[in-house]
Design a protein around this motif. Structure first.
Motif, mmCIF file in Angstrom:
data_model
loop_
_atom_site.group_PDB
_atom_site.id
_atom_site.type_symbol
_atom_site.label_atom_id
_atom_site.label_comp_id
_atom_site.label_asym_id
_atom_site.label_seq_id
_atom_site.Cartn_x
_atom_site.Cartn_y
_atom_site.Cartn_z
ATOM 1 N N UNK A 3 41.504 -19.965 4.395
ATOM 2 C CA UNK A 3 41.481 -20.530 3.052
ATOM 3 C C UNK A 3 42.472 -19.797 2.139
ATOM 4 N N UNK A 4 42.600 -18.513 2.324
ATOM 5 C CA UNK A 4 43.558 -17.738 1.536
ATOM 6 C C UNK A 4 44.996 -18.173 1.841
ATOM 7 N N UNK A 5 45.302 -18.412 3.106
ATOM 8 C CA UNK A 5 46.649 -18.869 3.479
ATOM 9 C C UNK A 5 46.935 -20.257 2.916
ATOM 10 N N UNK A 6 45.937 -21.133 2.947
ATOM 11 C CA UNK A 6 46.119 -22.488 2.411
ATOM 12 C C UNK A 6 46.349 -22.430 0.906
ATOM 13 N N UNK A 30 49.633 -17.890 -6.593
ATOM 14 C CA UNK A 30 48.407 -18.321 -5.926
ATOM 15 C C UNK A 30 47.207 -17.497 -6.371
ATOM 16 N N UNK A 31 47.413 -16.546 -7.290
ATOM 17 C CA UNK A 31 46.317 -15.687 -7.715
ATOM 18 C C UNK A 31 45.252 -16.452 -8.495
ATOM 19 N N UNK A 32 45.682 -17.466 -9.262
ATOM 20 C CA UNK A 32 44.718 -18.215 -10.066
ATOM 21 C C UNK A 32 43.880 -19.167 -9.214
ATOM 22 N N UNK A 33 44.327 -19.482 -8.009
ATOM 23 C CA UNK A 33 43.616 -20.437 -7.162
ATOM 24 C C UNK A 33 42.646 -19.736 -6.226
#
Length: 171
Positions: free
Chosen positions: A93-96, A81-84
């Motif tokens: 938003x970070x959790x999503x 999820x680092x690239x998103x």
């Protein structure tokens, strides 16, 4: 011949299973004349067949759910999820964004099942005519195309199909 249950009454029909004589009262109980023993055997057979169908359905649902979780975990490990996400994202938003790789890759399994369910099934007593069509999912290119279509469909269908599969297990 007399009724097997009411020995003093003359039989008007016979049990379809064993041929015992049945009086009008016994015959009218069911649409197909059957004695108590044959009826019990039929009920046992029907319950046994229902149990086998239920077991097959539950095992196929569990297989789909397990494959969905495995595909999601593989997608999560490869995509991450680092690239998103960015450091300025809020906690929601970070959790999503951390869930997106899991949901996208898990969606491929649900989408694949939906595409297979949409294919028309051949009727049992028909002749299959093979026609080459460009929209057929056959061959290597077709499988790749089906894979990407399954991903897009699965992204939308996954939550609904998961809830439906859980319902099918417990019904």
């Amino acid at each position: 011949m007399n009724c097997y249950k009411h020995h003093e009454i003359i039989a008007v029909s016979q049990c379809k299973g064993c041929g015992r004589g049945m009086c009008p009262e016994c015959t009218e109980q069911f649409s197909v004349p059957s004695c108590d023993n044959c009826r019990v055997q039929q009920e046992k057979t029907i319950k046994g067949e229902t149990r086998v169908v239920k077991t097959k359905e539950v095992s196929s649902v569990l297989l789909e759910l397990i494959l969905t979780v495995i595909a999601g975990l593989i997608g999560q490990s490869f995509m991450g999820s680092d690239s998103i996400s960015s450091p300025n994202d809020g906690p929601i938003l970070s959790a999503i964004t951390k869930c997106i790789p899991f949901l996208v890759s898990a969606g491929f399994i649900s989408g694949w099942y939906v595409i297979n369910a949409l294919k028309p099934k051949q009727k049992p007593n028909t002749i299959k005519v093979t026609v080459t069509r460009s929209d057929d999912f056959s061959g290597c290119l077709g499988i790749i195309l089906k894979f990407f279509v399954a991903g897009f469909i699965g992204a939308y269908v996954l939550p609904f199909r998961t809830v439906y599969n859980i319902y099918r297990i417990f019904k």
